[in-house]
Design a protein around this motif. Structure first.
Motif, PDB file in Angstrom:
ATOM      1  N   GLY A 175       0.843  -1.190   0.000  1.00  0.00           N
ATOM      2  CA  GLY A 175       0.000   0.000   0.000  1.00  0.00           C
ATOM      3  C   GLY A 175       0.872   1.232   0.000  1.00  0.00           C
ATOM      4  N   ARG A 176       1.964   1.153  -0.767  1.00  0.00           N
ATOM      5  CA  ARG A 176       2.959   2.238  -0.746  1.00  0.00           C
ATOM      6  C   ARG A 176       2.674   3.267  -1.834  1.00  0.00           C
ATOM      7  NH1 ARG A 176       8.718   2.071   0.891  1.00  0.00           N
ATOM      8  NH2 ARG A 176      10.062   3.228  -0.507  1.00  0.00           N
ATOM      9  N   PRO A 177       2.811   4.584  -1.504  1.00  0.00           N
ATOM     10  CA  PRO A 177       2.617   5.618  -2.526  1.00  0.00           C
ATOM     11  C   PRO A 177       3.608   5.418  -3.681  1.00  0.00           C
ATOM     12  CG  PRO A 177       2.810   6.591  -0.336  1.00  0.00           C
ATOM     13  CD  PRO A 177       3.154   5.143  -0.198  1.00  0.00           C
TER      14      PRO A 177
ATOM     15  N   LEU B   6      17.709  -0.681  -4.225  1.00  0.00           N
ATOM     16  CA  LEU B   6      18.169  -1.885  -4.919  1.00  0.00           C
ATOM     17  C   LEU B   6      19.211  -2.574  -4.047  1.00  0.00           C
ATOM     18  CD1 LEU B   6      18.867  -1.239  -8.726  1.00  0.00           C
ATOM     19  CD2 LEU B   6      17.005  -2.553  -7.671  1.00  0.00           C
ATOM     20  N   HIS B   7      18.969  -3.836  -3.732  1.00  0.00           N
ATOM     21  CA  HIS B   7      19.909  -4.589  -2.904  1.00  0.00           C
ATOM     22  C   HIS B   7      20.810  -5.425  -3.793  1.00  0.00           C
ATOM     23  CE1 HIS B   7      16.752  -3.351  -0.171  1.00  0.00           C
ATOM     24  NE2 HIS B   7      17.521  -3.658   0.861  1.00  0.00           N
ATOM     25  N   ILE B   8      22.120  -5.298  -3.569  1.00  0.00           N
ATOM     26  CA  ILE B   8      23.084  -6.015  -4.400  1.00  0.00           C
ATOM     27  C   ILE B   8      23.917  -6.948  -3.525  1.00  0.00           C
ATOM     28  CG2 ILE B   8      23.181  -4.236  -6.191  1.00  0.00           C
ATOM     29  CD1 ILE B   8      25.552  -2.983  -4.837  1.00  0.00           C
TER      30      ILE B   8
ATOM     31  N   ALA C  83      13.718  -3.691  -2.662  1.00  0.00           N
ATOM     32  CA  ALA C  83      13.051  -4.079  -1.414  1.00  0.00           C
ATOM     33  C   ALA C  83      12.887  -2.918  -0.456  1.00  0.00           C
ATOM     34  CB  ALA C  83      13.817  -5.207  -0.724  1.00  0.00           C
ATOM     35  N   PRO C  84      11.640  -2.540  -0.209  1.00  0.00           N
ATOM     36  CA  PRO C  84      11.394  -1.606   0.889  1.00  0.00           C
ATOM     37  C   PRO C  84      11.295  -2.404   2.183  1.00  0.00           C
ATOM     38  CG  PRO C  84       9.332  -2.130  -0.176  1.00  0.00           C
ATOM     39  CD  PRO C  84      10.396  -2.939  -0.885  1.00  0.00           C
ATOM     40  N   SER C  85      11.226  -1.718   3.300  1.00  0.00           N
ATOM     41  CA  SER C  85      10.953  -2.420   4.554  1.00  0.00           C
ATOM     42  C   SER C  85       9.609  -3.147   4.398  1.00  0.00           C
ATOM     43  CB  SER C  85      10.912  -1.431   5.702  1.00  0.00           C
ATOM     44  OG  SER C  85      10.023  -0.374   5.402  1.00  0.00           O
TER      45      SER C  85
ATOM     46  N   LEU D  67      23.139  13.460   4.363  1.00  0.00           N
ATOM     47  CA  LEU D  67      22.491  12.385   5.122  1.00  0.00           C
ATOM     48  C   LEU D  67      20.976  12.543   4.998  1.00  0.00           C
ATOM     49  CD1 LEU D  67      22.873  10.036   7.273  1.00  0.00           C
ATOM     50  CD2 LEU D  67      22.428  11.798   8.985  1.00  0.00           C
ATOM     51  N   LEU D  68      20.324  11.521   4.426  1.00  0.00           N
ATOM     52  CA  LEU D  68      18.875  11.607   4.243  1.00  0.00           C
ATOM     53  C   LEU D  68      18.121  10.849   5.335  1.00  0.00           C
ATOM     54  CD1 LEU D  68      18.441  11.069   0.377  1.00  0.00           C
ATOM     55  CD2 LEU D  68      18.817  13.189   1.634  1.00  0.00           C
ATOM     56  N   ARG D  69      18.756   9.832   5.883  1.00  0.00           N
ATOM     57  CA  ARG D  69      18.090   9.055   6.942  1.00  0.00           C
ATOM     58  C   ARG D  69      19.166   8.497   7.855  1.00  0.00           C
ATOM     59  NH1 ARG D  69      14.422   3.926   5.256  1.00  0.00           N
ATOM     60  NH2 ARG D  69      16.446   2.947   4.942  1.00  0.00           N
TER      61      ARG D  69
ATOM     62  N   ALA E  57      14.584  12.426  -0.140  1.00  0.00           N
ATOM     63  CA  ALA E  57      14.098  11.049  -0.089  1.00  0.00           C
ATOM     64  C   ALA E  57      12.583  11.117   0.072  1.00  0.00           C
ATOM     65  CB  ALA E  57      14.714  10.291   1.075  1.00  0.00           C
ATOM     66  N   PRO E  58      11.852  10.796  -0.991  1.00  0.00           N
ATOM     67  CA  PRO E  58      10.405  10.986  -0.927  1.00  0.00           C
ATOM     68  C   PRO E  58       9.763  10.314   0.283  1.00  0.00           C
ATOM     69  CG  PRO E  58      11.101  10.452  -3.147  1.00  0.00           C
ATOM     70  CD  PRO E  58      12.311  10.292  -2.283  1.00  0.00           C
ATOM     71  N   GLY E  59      10.360   9.235   0.767  1.00  0.00           N
ATOM     72  CA  GLY E  59       9.787   8.527   1.912  1.00  0.00           C
ATOM     73  C   GLY E  59       9.734   9.379   3.165  1.00  0.00           C
TER      74      GLY E  59
HETATM   75  O1  TXA Z   1      17.509  -0.973   5.825  1.00  0.00           O
HETATM   76  C1  TXA Z   1      16.879  -0.647   4.818  1.00  0.00           C
HETATM   77  O2  TXA Z   1      17.220   0.288   4.083  1.00  0.00           O
HETATM   78  C2  TXA Z   1      15.617  -1.460   4.503  1.00  0.00           C
HETATM   79  C3  TXA Z   1      16.061  -2.879   4.182  1.00  0.00           C
HETATM   80  C4  TXA Z   1      14.941  -3.722   3.697  1.00  0.00           C
HETATM   81  O3  TXA Z   1      17.102  -2.834   3.279  1.00  0.00           O
HETATM   82  N1  TXA Z   1      14.880  -0.873   3.442  1.00  0.00           N
HETATM   83  C5  TXA Z   1      14.162   0.251   3.578  1.00  0.00           C
HETATM   84  O4  TXA Z   1      13.446   0.621   2.475  1.00  0.00           O
HETATM   85  O5  TXA Z   1      14.133   0.879   4.592  1.00  0.00           O
HETATM   86  P1  TXA Z   1      12.273   1.685   2.514  1.00  0.00           P
HETATM   87  O6  TXA Z   1      11.689   1.641   1.166  1.00  0.00           O
HETATM   88  O7  TXA Z   1      11.374   1.441   3.642  1.00  0.00           O
HETATM   89  O8  TXA Z   1      12.995   3.045   2.670  1.00  0.00           O
HETATM   90  C6  TXA Z   1      13.791   3.525   1.616  1.00  0.00           C
HETATM   91  C7  TXA Z   1      13.946   5.015   1.698  1.00  0.00           C
HETATM   92  C8  TXA Z   1      12.668   5.782   1.402  1.00  0.00           C
HETATM   93  O9  TXA Z   1      12.564   6.867   2.301  1.00  0.00           O
HETATM   94  C9  TXA Z   1      12.905   6.281  -0.012  1.00  0.00           C
HETATM   95  O10 TXA Z   1      12.198   7.460  -0.264  1.00  0.00           O
HETATM   96  C10 TXA Z   1      14.391   6.484  -0.029  1.00  0.00           C
HETATM   97  O11 TXA Z   1      14.887   5.394   0.708  1.00  0.00           O
HETATM   98  N2  TXA Z   1      14.933   6.391  -1.394  1.00  0.00           N
HETATM   99  C11 TXA Z   1      14.908   5.364  -2.241  1.00  0.00           C
HETATM  100  N3  TXA Z   1      15.454   5.687  -3.422  1.00  0.00           N
HETATM  101  C12 TXA Z   1      15.872   6.960  -3.311  1.00  0.00           C
HETATM  102  C13 TXA Z   1      16.510   7.883  -4.191  1.00  0.00           C
HETATM  103  N4  TXA Z   1      16.839   7.559  -5.435  1.00  0.00           N
HETATM  104  N5  TXA Z   1      16.766   9.122  -3.738  1.00  0.00           N
HETATM  105  C14 TXA Z   1      16.447   9.454  -2.486  1.00  0.00           C
HETATM  106  N6  TXA Z   1      15.830   8.645  -1.617  1.00  0.00           N
HETATM  107  C15 TXA Z   1      15.536   7.411  -2.021  1.00  0.00           C
END
Ligand code: TXA
Ligand code: MG
Length: 538
Positions: A55-57, A64-66, A139-141, A191-193, A227-229
């Motif tokens: 249900g992700r926007p 991308l996990h490598i 893979a997102p969380s 640093l974004l997160r 980071a849109p998230g």
């Molecule tokens: O630890 C983690 O990073 C976990 C595990 C599963 O690897 N994954 C994770 O994914 O936390 P997710 O989708 O919950 O969070 C990814 C974050 C989101 O805030 C997204 O917006 C940001 O990464 N993100 C992804 N691609 C991006 C990009 N090209 N530029 C900026 N932010 C990006």
């Protein structure tokens, strides 16, 4: 769909999981941070299933996990030298790098951005799956969108049973919060997160690092963010979460005062005793950040219960890994953070009749403040304070009929004689001040003292802040005639007998002019009060 659980201990698991990925299926994978919900990151159709399951926007890109660092060249270009150094230092591990994306990365993985986030996780089962599948895993969380992340296979099963093909059970996640994200795609690294790799560790390699403001502040819904998230409410259990800062004693006093049945406290192990009456849940040891990151999401998931009402949460201070905990908790709390006061905060309010002081007082009491109307205090004292009455009788014997004070008579005397009025004020002001001091509560509170004679009555020195409420004369006239049912002439004489607005304003720290509707003035008062740090703190 039947969701199969694949044991991490089973040597055939990587092969089975890789086969599902190659067929375009969804597999939840263990990593050292949190569980991910993985699909073939190069297959738009498979990737779109992730968005549906979570249900992700659509505008929130995936990582991308490598399986090894050198694969980043397959998916990224213009890789700066520092990216290689970070990979060398921290991969496999809880670090994600944002880099310019190659064309082979589909738009739905990057949500249309020109960059892609890459990470090499520190989990050998998952790296084997990636290697065997021969494709990177998007893979997102694995949590449902907006919910606390999943740090055990059981969490994933709870959110996705019947919705995805398989869950690889690799046990509880070691780090427990998502990876640190650093953007290397333009200029100074950003640093974004925050996560398991700290800003200090990054700076050691990078030299310079900007901490994006979204790391520690709420982001508007329509804002453009790196980071849109970051702009979505995150990690949030289905109840209200409030962070309670400050020392343990003040925090306990605050919680004691605000706790309602069913509420919970989220705290450190060493605080369990002190919060025992408030249904505490510990998420780790307050002086060991690794235990806090590892335990946070499991605790937030346990608190995911609308019947709880409010969770009062304790949050570690400082930088390093504490930043990752603060960031997740602040988002879970929607940035509601309270620093309990150690003492009263007293607002003195003054101004002429009919200006709208009562609206301001009403707003303050809605914010949990305690309001003292000195006029009402004085009238109560006339009924009860024998010492004050004796002093009045001594000075104004003619105002008493059969030993009882006749207020009309007293009024007649003092309003025609300045010295008499001064003497009466000297008696009553002293009594009112003593009564206000007597009535102050024991627990630190937000307090408003409303007195037309705030300064003459020597109440202003008790106040942390003074506010004059003013209003145009025609508005005051209208209010007085409507509210008190008096003639316009009488209302005008009452107004003219009082200090002018400008004089009240010049005495006070702040002036709030009431020149619009009551609703508008209420808004104005609220906006003003929320702009004051000390009030935000309550
Ligand atoms: O630890 C983690 O990073 C976990 C595990 C599963 O690897 N994954 C994770 O994914 O936390 P997710 O989708 O919950 O969070 C990814 C974050 C989101 O805030 C997204 O917006 C940001 O990464 N993100 C992804 N691609 C991006 C990009 N090209 N530029 C900026 N932010 C990006
Ligand atoms: Mg997430």
């Amino acid at each position: 769909m039947n969701t199969i659980i694949l044991s991490g201990a089973d040597t055939s698991t990587p092969c089975k999981a890789a086969a599902i990925i190659k067929q375009g299926g969804l597999v939840a994978i263990p990593t050292e941070t949190v569980y991910g919900l993985a699909a073939n990151g190069l297959d738009p159709e498979a990737v779109s299933k992730i968005f549906i399951a979570k249900g992700r926007p659509q505008d929130n890109p995936l990582i991308l996990h490598i399986s090894e660092a050198k694969e980043m060249e397959r998916f990224c270009h213009s890789i700066p030298e520092c990216a290689y150094r970070l990979a060398e230092a921290f991969w496999p591990g809880p670090l994600t790098m944002v880099l310019p994306a190659r064309d082979c990365v589909p738009k739905c993985t990057t949500a249309g951005l020109s960059t892609v986030a890459v990470r090499c996780p520190d989990n050998s089962i998952t790296r084997q799956i990636i290697a065997l599948a021969g494709v990177p895993l998007a893979a997102p969380s694995a949590n449902l969108s907006g919910k606390p992340s999943t740090t055990t296979a059981e969490h994933v099963r709870h959110d996705h049973d019947g919705r995805i093909d398989a869950i690889v059970d690799g046990g509880p996640c070691r780090v427990g919060v998502e990876s640190t994200i650093v953007d290397l795609s333009e200029g100074t690294p950003r640093l974004l997160r925050p996560g398991g790799i700290t800003p200090e560790q990054l700076k050691e390699i990078l030299g310079e690092l900007i901490v994006d403001k979204a790391v520690s502040a709420s982001v508007e819904k329509d804002a453009v963010v790196k980071a849109p998230g970051m702009k979505y409410r995150h990690y949030a259990p289905d109840c209200r979460v409030v962070i309670i800062d400050g020392d343990l004693i003040s925090a306990k006093a605050y919680i004691e005062k605000h706790f309602a049945p069913g509420n919970r406290v989220l705290c450190f192990e060493e605080e369990l005793d002190i919060f025992a009456p408030f249904s505490p849940l510990a998420y780790g040891n307050g002086s060991d950040m690794d235990t806090l990151t590892a335990g946070l999401f499991a605790a937030l998931r346990e608190l995911d219960d609308p019947s709880i009402g409010t969770v009062f949460a304790r949050c570690p201070k400082g930088s390093g890994k504490a930043l990752a905990v603060q960031n997740r908790l602040e988002k879970a709390a929607g940035f509601q953070r309270i620093t309990p006061r150690k003492r009263h905060f007293i607002i003195g309010i003054t101004g002429g009749t009919g200006c709208g002081k009562s609206t301001l007082l009403d707003v303050i009491s809605q914010l949990g403040g305690i309001v003292f109307d000195c006029d009402a205090v004085y009238h109560r004292l006339l009924e009860s304070d024998k010492v004050m009455l004796a002093a009045i009788k001594n000075r104004f014997p003619d105002a008493f009929v059969n030993g009882v004070l006749d207020r009309k008579k007293l009024g007649k005397v003092v309003f025609s004689d300045e010295n008499a009025l001064r003497d009466l004020n000297a008696i009553t002001h002293k009594a009112v001040k003593a009564e206000v001091l007597r009535l102050l509560p024991n627990t630190p509170s937000l307090i408003a003292i409303d007195a037309i004679g705030l300064f003459e009555g020597d109440l202003a020195p008790l106040c942390d802040m003074t506010i004059a409420v003013t209003a145009p004369e025609e508005m005051r006239l209208r209010r007085l005639t409507e509210r008190d049912g008096v003639s316009e002439k009488y209302a005008l004489s009452r107004i003219r007998a009082q200090k002018a607005d400008a004089e009240f304003a010049s005495l006070c720290d702040f002036t709030l002019e009431n020149s619009d509707t009551e609703g508008a003035f209420r808004e104005k008062c609220l906006a003003f009060l929320f702009g004051q740090d000390i009030i935000k703190g309550e």
